[in-house]
Design a protein around this motif. Sequence first.
Motif, PDB file in Angstrom:
ATOM      1  N   GLN A  88      10.380  -9.527  -0.619  1.00 30.12           N
ATOM      2  CA  GLN A  88       9.314 -10.052  -1.460  1.00 30.12           C
ATOM      3  C   GLN A  88       8.011 -10.187  -0.676  1.00 30.12           C
ATOM      4  N   VAL A  89       8.094 -10.685   0.565  1.00 28.26           N
ATOM      5  CA  VAL A  89       6.880 -10.887   1.372  1.00 28.26           C
ATOM      6  C   VAL A  89       6.310  -9.550   1.825  1.00 28.26           C
ATOM      7  N   VAL A  90       7.157  -8.668   2.337  1.00 28.46           N
ATOM      8  CA  VAL A  90       6.673  -7.378   2.816  1.00 28.46           C
ATOM      9  C   VAL A  90       6.142  -6.537   1.661  1.00 28.46           C
ATOM     10  N   GLY A  91       6.776  -6.650   0.494  1.00 32.01           N
ATOM     11  CA  GLY A  91       6.322  -5.877  -0.655  1.00 32.01           C
ATOM     12  C   GLY A  91       4.953  -6.286  -1.172  1.00 32.01           C
ATOM     13  N   SER A  92       4.505  -7.481  -0.812  1.00 29.35           N
ATOM     14  CA  SER A  92       3.177  -7.947  -1.239  1.00 29.35           C
ATOM     15  C   SER A  92       2.162  -7.925  -0.105  1.00 29.35           C
ATOM     16  N   THR A  93       2.470  -7.240   0.990  1.00 30.96           N
ATOM     17  CA  THR A  93       1.583  -7.183   2.157  1.00 30.96           C
ATOM     18  C   THR A  93       1.366  -5.723   2.547  1.00 30.96           C
ATOM     19  N   VAL A  94       0.159  -5.411   2.990  1.00 25.57           N
ATOM     20  CA  VAL A  94      -0.135  -4.045   3.425  1.00 25.57           C
ATOM     21  C   VAL A  94       0.493  -3.801   4.790  1.00 25.57           C
ATOM     22  N   LEU A  95       0.716  -2.522   5.098  1.00 24.84           N
ATOM     23  CA  LEU A  95       1.387  -2.161   6.344  1.00 24.84           C
ATOM     24  C   LEU A  95       0.581  -2.584   7.559  1.00 24.84           C
ATOM     25  N   GLU A  96      -0.719  -2.385   7.528  1.00 21.26           N
ATOM     26  CA  GLU A  96      -1.550  -2.725   8.687  1.00 21.26           C
ATOM     27  C   GLU A  96      -1.460  -4.206   9.012  1.00 21.26           C
ATOM     28  N   SER A  97      -1.393  -5.054   7.987  1.00 17.06           N
ATOM     29  CA  SER A  97      -1.291  -6.485   8.228  1.00 17.06           C
ATOM     30  C   SER A  97       0.050  -6.849   8.844  1.00 17.06           C
ATOM     31  N   ILE A  98       1.129  -6.178   8.392  1.00 12.37           N
ATOM     32  CA  ILE A  98       2.453  -6.454   8.953  1.00 12.37           C
ATOM     33  C   ILE A  98       2.514  -6.039  10.421  1.00 12.37           C
ATOM     34  N   ASP A 119       0.826  -1.215   0.000  1.00 14.29           N
ATOM     35  CA  ASP A 119       0.000   0.000   0.000  1.00 14.29           C
ATOM     36  C   ASP A 119       0.858   1.261   0.000  1.00 14.29           C
ATOM     37  N   GLU A 120       2.140   1.119  -0.471  1.00 23.21           N
ATOM     38  CA  GLU A 120       3.065   2.244  -0.639  1.00 23.21           C
ATOM     39  C   GLU A 120       3.334   2.949   0.680  1.00 23.21           C
TER      40      GLU A 120
END
Length: 347
Positions: A173-183, A132-133
């Motif tokens: 790769q994993v973080v780039g395909s996940t939104v910040l709130e989920s991380i 989500d940039e």
Amino acid sequence: MQGESHIETVFNKEDDPWSRKRDDAPPNLEEIFSDIFGAGKTKRSGRSSSGNGRNASFGLTPIIIILTLLFLASGFFIVDPAEKAVIIRFGQVHRIAGPGPNWVFPIAEKRAIVNTQKIGSFSYSAEMLTSDESYADVDVSVFYRIDKPTDFLFNVVGPIESLGQATASALRQVVGSTVLESILTDGRSEAREQIEQQLNKIVQLYGLGIEITDVKLQDAKPPAAVKPSFDDVIQAREDSDRYIMDAEAYRNMVIPRAGGERMRIINEGNAEYASVVNDSHAQVAGFISILPEYRRFPDIVKKKMFIATMQDLYGKTKKVFLSNEGNLNLLPLGDLFAQSAEVSHDK
């Protein structure tokens, strides 16, 4: 003449340096080394050249034996229970030795001992962009052990450094395909599993000889530059959650109450409906019962019904106004009923 003979006797002694024989010369270096290494004691006088050669060769034999034993003993080594030894013969892997005493042929073989039970770890931290940039500062810890010593030693130059690069690639790769709130919230466990799967694929693909035992994704946090704005977002999210919870509580309180009120109204309506229907049926039954009499004597029945209706109507009214040629007279039925009640009570 006696003096001359005495002088000759003195100069003919063995310790005379001028008259001593050549065989009585000081021992050479070969004889000294032979005596030191126990080659046997021999008389210096009358020794032949062939005898000197045999004694010298006999003196070097123990030295050769000792050096050979030391050479062979240098090949012995012990492998601990948690270790494995890779034996290399002329630059190629020959075998893998297990725990206990082992031996390699010196010069021709070499050994490389690797601990296959020790758990190693390293951490990696970086700022990266989410799907989500948004920026996130993510830390991950990887725990590993050496699984295949041969692959670990010879397949890749610097397997630990390669594992670090693989960790960085999998994390991005994993973080780039996940939104910040989920991380930051409930998606951390799923992200950790994805990172571990990516690492296992890379380790098997390149044959690093390493087994990934665990991966821990530490608490992710926003970069310091955007932390105030991120705190505002978190506060707004918490307020939103609180409002939603309050609304849910109000909804859970009002809806059951409204449902109970609804059921009460419905039940009252059904009861009223049943009462009206039953009363109508009773009236119809009354009319049907007097229908034969009405057919025989219609005037009498009409007057009777009129008088019954007036009795019922006036029985519920305490004041009645009578019109008499334009004048309006009051008939106090309430007082009359009260007096009638008192008289009946006195009787």
